[in-house]
Write an enzyme that holds these catalytic residues in place. Structure first.
Site, PDB file in Angstrom:
ATOM      1  N   ASP A  69      84.258 -34.522 -12.776  1.00 42.69           N
ATOM      2  CA  ASP A  69      84.886 -35.800 -13.089  1.00 42.69           C
ATOM      3  C   ASP A  69      84.305 -36.392 -14.369  1.00 42.69           C
ATOM      4  O   ASP A  69      83.917 -35.648 -15.270  1.00 42.69           O
ATOM      5  CB  ASP A  69      84.702 -36.747 -11.888  1.00 42.69           C
ATOM      6  N   HIS A 142      85.856 -43.775 -13.084  1.00 46.36           N
ATOM      7  CA  HIS A 142      86.598 -42.855 -12.218  1.00 46.36           C
ATOM      8  C   HIS A 142      85.664 -41.957 -11.409  1.00 46.36           C
ATOM      9  O   HIS A 142      85.795 -41.811 -10.187  1.00 46.36           O
ATOM     10  CB  HIS A 142      87.536 -42.022 -13.091  1.00 46.36           C
ATOM     11  N   SER A 482      93.689 -39.318  -7.068  1.00 46.61           N
ATOM     12  CA  SER A 482      92.253 -39.212  -7.336  1.00 46.61           C
ATOM     13  C   SER A 482      91.429 -39.876  -6.250  1.00 46.61           C
ATOM     14  O   SER A 482      90.295 -39.483  -5.996  1.00 46.61           O
ATOM     15  CB  SER A 482      91.917 -39.878  -8.675  1.00 46.61           C
TER      16      SER A 482
END
Length: 697
Positions: A69, A142, A482
């Site tokens: 990620d 994220h 996600s």
């Protein structure tokens, strides 16, 4: 088997001719697929573990979960090692730090590893990266969000500006976590992204380090063949080494055949809602009250209505109507807007409209969905009092403005609502099946919470990503596949802790066959348009962690099965070598219909057709007898032989055959029809597989 290097086009052409080189492929970009959810999934109730909760059996102790990620914010309380014992001796990873920066990046007994990969990004950029940015630190939010959702520790009092206050945690809260950073923020010269060379290097390093579960919330908006896809190849390497790989389905919905991860060896996750909303109500002067969504910390004074104006009526003299309707920068006249509630049209879940509305003096903003965004509304941290309403309610507001001489409105303060029904429903952005590359493999596999998920965030970035926005928050709400992907990765960690001898395929089967297709009203799960959803929306259904820990039977697969699958796609020995690293001889024949997947999908089934399908189930529970129950797809006859399976011991395998025929006088159609095959012991165990059949003319 580690990736070699990054080459220019001429070097790549020459290298591809060398007998020792397995594969050369283009260094493509992949995109990131952007607390109450564990309660919604039944793991806890009112702050306590429910009686049947898998958390009563394990919290994922000493399982190692990693993500590929944007990195991690190590200071987050989600990665605190309070109450965590020594690092497992089997861990072979490192905490990579850049000595040339002042970054105080650190790991601990919870966050046990961090690495960063950037050679692929540099190659695409065409220049060396500034050494100061080389770090596993998350500058986007994220990666911290996904890693904490999978394996974050318990954090009491987590909220977003006080909304959704409660205890945040991952699915495996006592697991160890590690991050492999492959995604980089945008540069001045070139957009950021996540590139194949870095992704493949991250996969192979994670395997070597000793990771148990990999959560991969990224993918390409234009899926490629397995042999040209770093996620396909890297995940195959991982599964071959006993690592479970969970991937996001993608955010290209509601269009069909848009799932970005279509490998039979990965567990592909769609996104759906929970029963929690962050709501802000819009009251019009005609007394109509409309439910909207927001996370704005700002509020209008109560008991006062404000003048209401459409962005078209507030258009600046030289602005286009379309641009003004969307409240684009510089398209609105401050003299017309000041002190009023401005109505902007939304064609995506952003906060840019609110930033512009605030800059021209609006008292508040209503963000009305366009037809494409439909019923799905999104709470955002707007910089002024604001509410996002759905397409139908937006039309009501526009009609009210058009037919009223002096329209007025009020926007209520945001509040958190629980127990919302129906829930879950499948998110509109969630990518759909059928599988573009291999229609006989159902994708997505399951759905999980992926809308308005609160989890750890990076405190290096503002919520609007504007320099003027000084707000920072340790927890934030994000939506996307996600977010659903790490929910399933966390569950996979729990199952790995309970059943360390299970294969990745067995864990995947347990999650798939225990899923449900009913919402919290005990009615069929719906899609974003509130129509009945299908397996192309949610796979086998919505995950049920407490049922997955004891599935009864599993559909197991091993690496030979996956190699034979690739053989069936026509892969030659050199193509297979990039997946397996060793010579492999393909069988003389391969029938995809008999591939032991926990779902049955028939891409072509026309008049006069009859098909036999073989499956094998393995008993992972106590001795018992299972009987088959069939809900046949419309126009299709389904029979199973034998109809009863008697298991006398754990580990015993039984084969059964499914025969399908088209009913006489069936209507001509090119649509898929759906049904279910369920093995049940008549008491607690129910092992269910979706059946999808394309009735071709």
């Amino acid at each position: 088997m580690l990736p070699c290097c990054i080459l220019d086009e001429d070097e790549a052409a020459n290298a591809a001719k060398h007998p020792s080189v397995i594969s050369v492929f283009l260094n493509k970009e992949h995109k990131l697929h952007t607390t109450h959810s564990w309660n919604f999934l039944g793991l806890e109730r009112n702050g306590e573990f429910s009686h049947d909760s898998v958390w009563r059996k394990t919290l994922g102790e000493d399982i190692i979960i990693a993500n590929i990620d944007t990195g991690v914010w190590p200071e987050s309380k989600s990665f605190s090692d309070e109450g965590i014992g020594p690092i497992p001796k089997r861990w072979r990873g490192i905490c990579q730090k850049n000595k040339n920066t002042r970054d105080k990046f650190h790991c601990n007994r919870k966050l046990i590893g961090a690495r960063y990969f950037y050679k692929g990004y540099e190659a695409k950029l065409g220049q060396k990266l500034n050494d100061s940015i080389l770090s596993a630190r998350d500058y986007e939010g994220h990666g911290s969000h996904t890693l904490s959702t999978a394996g974050g520790n318990f954090v009491h009092g987590a909220s977003v500006f006080g909304f959704g206050n409660g205890t945040a945690s991952g699915g495996s809260p006592k697991a160890r976590v590690a991050t492999y950073k492959v995604c980089w923020p945008q540069s001045v010269l070139f957009g950021g992204g996540c590139f194949d060379a870095d992704i493949l290097a991250a996969f192979d390093t994670a395997i070597s380090d000793g990771v148990d579960v990999l959560s991969v919330s990224l993918g390409s908006s234009v899926p490629s063949e397995y042999s040209q896809n770093s996620i396909s190849i890297g995940s195959f390497h991982a599964v071959a080494n006993g690592v479970i790989v969970v991937v996001s389905a993608g955010n290209e919905g509601p269009y069909p055949s848009t799932t970005s991860s279509n490998e039979p060896w990965t567990l592909t996750v769609a996104a759906s809602t929970t029963d929690r909303d962050f709501v802000s109500y819009v009251t019009l002067g005609n007394k109509k009250v409309l439910k909207g969504a927001s996370l704005s910390e700002y509020a209008l004074p109560s008991n006062k209505m404000y003048p209401l104006i459409s962005a078209i009526d507030a258009k600046a003299y030289n602005a286009s109507i379309i641009e003004a309707l969307l409240c684009r920068k510089g398209t609105l006249d401050p003299e017309k807007v000041k002190g009023k509630i401005l109505v902007c049209l939304s064609n995506g879940f952003t906060i840019d409209e609110g930033v512009e509305a605030a800059s021209v003096g609006a008292a508040g903003m209503i963000l009305a969905n366009d037809k494409y965004s439909g019923k799905e509304i999104s709470p955002q941290p707007h910089v002024l009092p604001a509410s996002n309403v759905n397409f139908e309610d937006g039309n009501d507001i526009y009609n009210y403005i058009r037919t009223t001489k002096s329209p007025v409105a009020y926007i209520s303060r945001v509040k958190t609502e629980l127990g919302v029904k129906p829930a879950p429903y499948v998110a509109s952005f969630s990518s759909k099946g059928p599988n573009h590359f291999e229609p006989a493999i159902l994708k997505p596999d399951v759905t999980a919470p992926g809308v308005n998920i609160i989890a750890a965030y990076s405190e290096a970035v503002s919520l609007t990503e504007l320099d003027s926005d000084k707000r920072r928050t340790p927890f934030f709400t994000l939506s996307g596949t996600s977010m659903s992907c790490p929910h399933v990765a966390g569950l996979a960690g729990l199952l790995k802790a309970l059943h360390p001898d299970w294969s990745p395929a067995a864990i995947k089967s347990a999650i798939i066959t225990s899923a449900t297709t009913l919402d919290n009203s005990r009615k069929p799960i719906l899609d974003e348009s509130l129509n009945k959803a299908t397996p192309f929306d949610y796979g086998a259904g919505h995950i049920q962690p407490n049922r997955a820990m004891n599935p009864g039977l599993v559909y197991d697969l091993n690496i030979t099965d996956y190699l034979n699958f690739l053989c069936g796609r026509g892969y030659n020995s050199s193509q297979l070598k990039m997946f397996y690293g060793k010579p492999y001889t393909c069988p003389k024949s391969f029938n995809i219909a008999d591939f032991n997947y926990p779902a049955i999908t028939i891409p072509k089934f026309g008049p006069g057709h009859s098909m036999n399908i073989t499956r094998t189930v393995t008993n992972v529970g106590s001795p018992r007898t299972y009987k088959v129950h069939i809900k046949a797809p419309p126009q299709v006859r389904v029979s199973v032989d034998p109809r009863e399976l008697i298991f006398k011991e754990k580990g015993e395998k039984k084969e059964f055959r499914v025969t399908m025929t088209l009913k006489p006088q069936s209507m001509n159609t090119s649509d898929y029809v759906f049904g279910w095959l369920t093995w049940s012991d008549g008491r607690h165990q129910r092992v269910r597989s979706p059946i999808s059949v394309n009735l071709t003319q």
